[in-house]
Design an enzyme around this catalytic site. Structure first.
Site, PDB file in Angstrom:
ATOM      1  N   ARG A 112      -0.137   7.629  -2.720  1.00  0.00           N
ATOM      2  CA  ARG A 112       1.224   8.856  -1.880  1.00  0.00           C
ATOM      3  C   ARG A 112       2.342   9.274  -2.399  1.00  0.00           C
ATOM      4  O   ARG A 112       2.470   9.937  -2.332  1.00  0.00           O
ATOM      5  CB  ARG A 112       0.632   7.868  -0.123  1.00  0.00           C
ATOM      6  CG  ARG A 112      -1.032   8.568   0.013  1.00  0.00           C
ATOM      7  CD  ARG A 112      -0.879   8.096   1.766  1.00  0.00           C
ATOM      8  NE  ARG A 112      -1.659   6.377   1.372  1.00  0.00           N
ATOM      9  CZ  ARG A 112      -0.954   5.932   2.110  1.00  0.00           C
ATOM     10  NH1 ARG A 112      -0.854   6.131   2.981  1.00  0.00           N
ATOM     11  NH2 ARG A 112      -1.305   4.646   2.064  1.00  0.00           N
ATOM     12  N   TRP A 113       2.468   8.276  -2.822  1.00  0.00           N
ATOM     13  CA  TRP A 113       3.962   8.214  -3.058  1.00  0.00           C
ATOM     14  C   TRP A 113       4.457   8.530  -4.299  1.00  0.00           C
ATOM     15  O   TRP A 113       5.056   9.771  -4.552  1.00  0.00           O
ATOM     16  CB  TRP A 113       4.904   6.968  -3.454  1.00  0.00           C
ATOM     17  CG  TRP A 113       6.168   6.684  -3.989  1.00  0.00           C
ATOM     18  CD1 TRP A 113       7.381   6.417  -3.094  1.00  0.00           C
ATOM     19  CD2 TRP A 113       6.351   6.462  -5.391  1.00  0.00           C
ATOM     20  NE1 TRP A 113       8.147   6.759  -3.839  1.00  0.00           N
ATOM     21  CE2 TRP A 113       8.338   6.490  -5.178  1.00  0.00           C
ATOM     22  CE3 TRP A 113       5.618   7.412  -6.211  1.00  0.00           C
ATOM     23  CZ2 TRP A 113       9.132   6.835  -6.727  1.00  0.00           C
ATOM     24  CZ3 TRP A 113       6.887   7.780  -7.488  1.00  0.00           C
ATOM     25  CH2 TRP A 113       7.803   7.436  -7.473  1.00  0.00           C
ATOM     26  N   ASP A 152       0.567  -1.398   0.600  1.00  0.00           N
ATOM     27  CA  ASP A 152       0.193   0.240   0.045  1.00  0.00           C
ATOM     28  C   ASP A 152       1.051   1.240  -0.114  1.00  0.00           C
ATOM     29  O   ASP A 152       1.368   1.315   0.436  1.00  0.00           O
ATOM     30  CB  ASP A 152      -1.095  -0.134   1.125  1.00  0.00           C
ATOM     31  CG  ASP A 152      -1.823   0.693   1.426  1.00  0.00           C
ATOM     32  OD1 ASP A 152      -2.539   1.686  -0.163  1.00  0.00           O
ATOM     33  OD2 ASP A 152      -2.644   1.542   2.724  1.00  0.00           O
ATOM     34  N   ASN A 181     -11.685  -2.123  -5.688  1.00  0.00           N
ATOM     35  CA  ASN A 181     -10.051  -2.111  -6.604  1.00  0.00           C
ATOM     36  C   ASN A 181     -11.089  -1.185  -7.263  1.00  0.00           C
ATOM     37  O   ASN A 181     -10.897  -0.381  -8.044  1.00  0.00           O
ATOM     38  CB  ASN A 181      -9.069  -2.509  -6.370  1.00  0.00           C
ATOM     39  CG  ASN A 181      -8.009  -1.557  -5.041  1.00  0.00           C
ATOM     40  OD1 ASN A 181      -7.183  -2.387  -4.594  1.00  0.00           O
ATOM     41  ND2 ASN A 181      -8.313  -1.398  -4.393  1.00  0.00           N
ATOM     42  N   TRP A 182     -12.119  -2.034  -7.647  1.00  0.00           N
ATOM     43  CA  TRP A 182     -12.430  -1.409  -9.049  1.00  0.00           C
ATOM     44  C   TRP A 182     -13.165  -0.555  -8.769  1.00  0.00           C
ATOM     45  O   TRP A 182     -14.027   0.634  -9.960  1.00  0.00           O
ATOM     46  CB  TRP A 182     -14.182  -2.826  -9.632  1.00  0.00           C
ATOM     47  CG  TRP A 182     -13.404  -3.837  -9.659  1.00  0.00           C
ATOM     48  CD1 TRP A 182     -12.958  -5.185  -9.020  1.00  0.00           C
ATOM     49  CD2 TRP A 182     -12.742  -4.520 -10.802  1.00  0.00           C
ATOM     50  NE1 TRP A 182     -12.459  -6.470  -9.526  1.00  0.00           N
ATOM     51  CE2 TRP A 182     -11.708  -5.627 -11.197  1.00  0.00           C
ATOM     52  CE3 TRP A 182     -12.142  -3.922 -12.094  1.00  0.00           C
ATOM     53  CZ2 TRP A 182     -11.573  -6.279 -12.136  1.00  0.00           C
ATOM     54  CZ3 TRP A 182     -11.710  -4.663 -13.034  1.00  0.00           C
ATOM     55  CH2 TRP A 182     -11.055  -5.292 -12.819  1.00  0.00           C
TER      56      TRP A 182
END
Ligand code: IPE
Ligand code: IPE
Ligand code: MG
Length: 240
Positions: free
Chosen positions: A24-25, A20, A68-69
């Protein structure tokens, strides 16, 4: 062999990783989230090599959940294309490092080309023995348990249809019943939850949380998680 060596705890037989923090990265660098997913593949390769070096025989990587869809269509199709392309592009990596690739999750719910690439790569890498990498794509723990129960019912004769379902049967009909339960589950990116990962198999897993975002992960992060695992005292419900 020295005393320390002989008493050293064995490495986990199976590690599950909730990879995860890709989005954000990227956004913290002013980049698009999709760039974070691309970097996430590089991190996955580093961690697979680290796992081989640490003699971990099995690694499950959570790549895309059944939830995640719900993301923007642009991000979802980018991830699907990335998965399909990388399954193929990483052939040299699998061959050189003796990586066996497997899949868990709802295969039929994936785009046709992703299904095809999964079928090819799992077949082609079948004989590789350094490590098994289970890619959890379109995977949900609840979905997997429901799939297991459906397979049990489909396997039964009509007269046995109503006999009680046992935990052992559910285990035997999971997506990859031959894999051991994960000894260790790692979540990167600072959140402290399972997000529907390996719900059945994690009953007695040790949990390890890291604030570091997935694209920043390297061999030292995996080594630290394994060292922490080796210090844990596991009881499995028994006495200390
Ligand atoms: C994990 O990173 C990868 C997938 C779920 C596909 P995220 O995309 O969830 O990254 P964050 O949590 O938004 O930073
Ligand atoms: C979990 O991450 C799924 C994967 C890493 C593939 P999410 O980012 O989807 O989890 P939530 O939504 O924060 O719980
Ligand atoms: Mg996330």
């Amino acid at each position: 062999m020295g005393i320390e060596e002989s008493t050293e705890a064995p490495p986990p037989r199976h590690i599950g990783i909730i990879m995860d923090g890709n989005g954000r990265w990227a956004t913290s660098r002013g980049l698009r989230r999709t760039r974070g997913h691309r970097e996430g593949i590089e991190a996955a390769k580093r961690v697979v090599l680290a796992a081989i070096a640490e003699r971990v025989p099995c690694l499950s990587l959570y790549a895309f959940s059944t939830e995640n869809w719900r993301r923007a269509e642009e991000e979802v199709s980018f991830i699907m294309a990335l998965v399909a392309r990388n399954l193929r592009d990483q052939y040299d990596f699998y061959r050189e490092n003796h990586v066996r690739v497997r899949h868990s999750g709802n295969l039929e719910g994936l785009p046709e080309d992703v299904q095809q690439e999964i079928a090819i790569v799992t077949e082609e890498t079948r004989g590789n023995k350094a490590i098994t990498v289970n890619l959890a794509v379109n995977y949900g723990g609840r979905d997997e348990i429901a799939r297991s129960v459906s397979r049990i019912l489909a396997s039964r004769t009509e007269s046995a249809l109503l006999s009680p379902v046992t935990a052992e049967e559910i285990e035997n009909y999971l997506d990859l019943p031959d894999l051991p339960d994960p000894d260790l589950i790692i979540r990167t990116g600072g959140e402290h939850r399972l997000s529907n990962f390996l719900l059945w198999e994690s009953a007695y897993s040790e949990l390890y949380f890291s604030d570091r975002l997935w694209p920043d992960w390297c061999d030292e992060d995996l080594q630290a998680a394994i060292a922490d695992f080796k210090r844990r005292k596991r009881n499995f419900g028994g006495m200390r």
